[in-house]
Scaffold this active site. Structure first.
Site, PDB file in Angstrom:
ATOM      1  CB  THR A  12       0.744  -8.183   2.834  1.00  0.00           C
ATOM      2  OG1 THR A  12       1.995  -7.481   2.944  1.00  0.00           O
ATOM      3  CG2 THR A  12       0.600  -9.141   3.997  1.00  0.00           C
ATOM      4  CG  ASP A  70       6.424  -6.692  -1.817  1.00  0.00           C
ATOM      5  OD1 ASP A  70       5.876  -7.746  -1.408  1.00  0.00           O
ATOM      6  OD2 ASP A  70       6.041  -5.557  -1.490  1.00  0.00           O
ATOM      7  CE1 TYR A  89       4.167  -3.037  12.640  1.00  0.00           C
ATOM      8  CE2 TYR A  89       2.943  -1.524  14.056  1.00  0.00           C
ATOM      9  CZ  TYR A  89       3.599  -1.785  12.869  1.00  0.00           C
ATOM     10  OH  TYR A  89       3.703  -0.805  11.909  1.00  0.00           O
ATOM     11  CD  GLN A 138       2.827  -8.935  11.309  1.00  0.00           C
ATOM     12  OE1 GLN A 138       1.693  -8.825  10.798  1.00  0.00           O
ATOM     13  NE2 GLN A 138       3.082  -8.468  12.512  1.00  0.00           N
ATOM     14  N   GLY A 160      -7.158  -3.477  24.239  1.00  0.00           N
ATOM     15  CA  GLY A 160      -5.884  -2.847  23.897  1.00  0.00           C
ATOM     16  C   GLY A 160      -5.987  -1.629  23.004  1.00  0.00           C
ATOM     17  CB  VAL A 197     -10.874   2.569  10.478  1.00  0.00           C
ATOM     18  CG1 VAL A 197     -10.232   3.955  10.457  1.00  0.00           C
ATOM     19  CG2 VAL A 197     -12.366   2.674  10.712  1.00  0.00           C
ATOM     20  CE  LYS A 255       7.257  -1.281  11.292  1.00  0.00           C
ATOM     21  NZ  LYS A 255       7.969  -1.062  10.031  1.00  0.00           N
ATOM     22  CG  PHE A 313      -1.540   1.246   1.638  1.00  0.00           C
ATOM     23  CD1 PHE A 313      -2.118   2.110   0.705  1.00  0.00           C
ATOM     24  CD2 PHE A 313      -1.552   1.610   2.978  1.00  0.00           C
ATOM     25  CE1 PHE A 313      -2.679   3.323   1.107  1.00  0.00           C
ATOM     26  CE2 PHE A 313      -2.116   2.795   3.386  1.00  0.00           C
ATOM     27  CZ  PHE A 313      -2.669   3.662   2.453  1.00  0.00           C
TER      28      PHE A 313
END
Length: 306
Positions: A35, A31, A140, A75, A266, A183, A144, A11
Site C-alpha cells: 500500500t 516496506d 483490525y 493492514q 458498524g 474521509v 492492534k 502515508f
C-alpha cells in the site's frame, strides 16, 4: 541515533521518516510497497523491500543495527479485516511478533508502536481516555490491541523499552484517497475532480482529525520519552462530517453539494480522544489547526492531480 521505520513508504510512515531526518537521525525504511508508494520514500534513507512477517526482516535489523524501531507497517483496512481476518492477523499480529523477535535478537533499545482508536470500539463516554474499556468492533481493532500485550511482555521479560501510540483520525498529504481512504483524502480528491463527495448517514457523526505532521512529532518525542506508556495521539476535539464538508467546500470554492448515502454498518457515531497523557509524557501538543492541515492537504492533491 539509528531508527528503522516499518511502513516508511506509507502515508504516516513517510512523514515520520522526514521528521526523523530533519532531526538528524539515520533512518532505514522497511516496506513491502503493498500500500505504500515508492515515491514517498525519502532518498536519504536506506530502503529494504521486505514484508514484516518474513524472516528476512531479522536480517535487515542485523545489518542496520538500529537503536530504535518505529512500527507503522500494518493492514489498516477495517473492511478487509472483516472479510479476511486471517490476512489481517498474519500481517498485524504475526508480523509484529516477528519484528519483536528480531528486535530482541538484535538488542534494539526502543520500539514505538502505531495503535489505533479502533481498540476502544463504541465510546462509553467522551472524550475517550486510555482507561476506557477495550471493546474493538473489528478484527483490525482486535489485532492492534493484541500487539499491545506482546509489547508489554517483551518489555517486562527482555527489557525492550516500548511506547504505544493510539492514533485518532490522521489526515494530511500522501493519504490514499481510493477505497477505504480517510474521509479528508476522499473529500479532497472528489472536490478537486468535480465530483460530489459522499456522506454516509446524516453527516452529524463526529471525529477527531489530527494532522499527520503532529503524529510524526509525537513519534519523534517517543524515542526519548514515554517509556512503558500507552498514549492517545489526537487533538482532543471533534468536528462533524457535515462541518468538515463545509470547510473543504469553502477552501476549494466549490459549488458541489454532498451526496447523502445510507449509513455504513458498524460506523461509530461520535468519537474523540483525550490527549492529556501524551501532552504530559511526551512534552508534546498538536500544533497544526484543522483548517491549516486541510489547506496543506488540498494543495498536495492539486499538485498530484496536475
Amino acid at each position: 541515533m539509528k531508527v528503522v521505520v516499518t511502513g516508511g513508504a506509507g502515508f504516516i510512515g513517510s512523514h515520520i521518516v522526514d521528521t526523523l531526518l530533519e532531526s538528524g537521525m539515520q533512518v532505514a525504511v522497511v516496506d513491502d510497497l503493498s500500500t505504500g508508494r515508492f515515491e514517498n520514500i525519502n532518498p536519504a534513507v536506506d530502503f529494504y523491500h521486505v514484508k514484516v512477517e518474513d524472516a528476512e526482516l531479522g536480517e535487515v535489523l542485523a545489518r542496520v543495527k538500529p537503536d530504535a524501531v518505529i512500527h507503522q507497517a500494518a493492514q489498516i483496512d477495517v473492511q478487509r479485516s472483516l472479510q479476511e481476518p486471517l490476512a489481517d492477523a498474519r500481517i498485524n499480529i504475526l508480523g509484529a511478533i516477528n519484528l519483536l523477535e528480531a528486535c530482541r535478537r538484535n538488542r534494539v533499545g526502543k520500539v514505538i508502536y502505531a495503535s489505533s482508536a479502533a481498540v476502544y470500539g463504541r465510546p462509553a463516554y467522551l472524550p475517550v481516555d486510555e482507561d476506557h474499556v477495550i471493546e474493538p468492533q473489528s478484527p483490525y481493532g482486535a489485532s492492534k490491541h493484541t500487539v499491545e500485550h506482546y509489547l508489554k511482555i517483551y518489555s517486562e521479560i527482555y527489557g525492550i523499552k516500548t511506547t504505544v501510540l493510539r492514533y485518532s483520525n490522521v489526515c494530511g498529504p500522501r493519504q490514499d484517497a481510493s477505497g477505504e481512504g480517510g474521509v479528508v483524502a476522499v473529500f479532497a480528491d472528489r472536490f478537486l475532480n468535480g465530483k460530489r463527495p459522499k456522506i454516509f448517514g446524516d453527516g452529524e457523526q463526529t471525529r477527531d482529525f489530527i494532522y499527520v505532521g503532529d503524529v510524526a512529532s509525537a513519534n519523534l518525542a517517543a524515542l526519548f520519552q514515554g517509556h512503558g506508556k500507552i498514549l492517545n495521539v489526537s487533538t482532543g476535539t471533534r468536528i462533524s462530517v457535515n462541518n468538515l464538508f463545509k470547510i473543504m467546500k469553502e477552501l476549494t470554492n466549490s459549488p458541489l453539494e454532498p451526496e447523502y448515502c445510507p449509513p455504513r454498518p458498524g460506523d461509530i457515531t461520535h468519537s474523540y480522544l483525550a490527549n492529556n497523557r501524551a501532552r504530559e509524557a511526551l512534552n508534546w501538543a498538536p500544533r497544526v489547526s484543522l483548517e491549516a492541515g486541510l489547506r496543506r492537504t488540498l494543495e498536495y492533491y492539486r499538485v498530484e492531480n496536475k
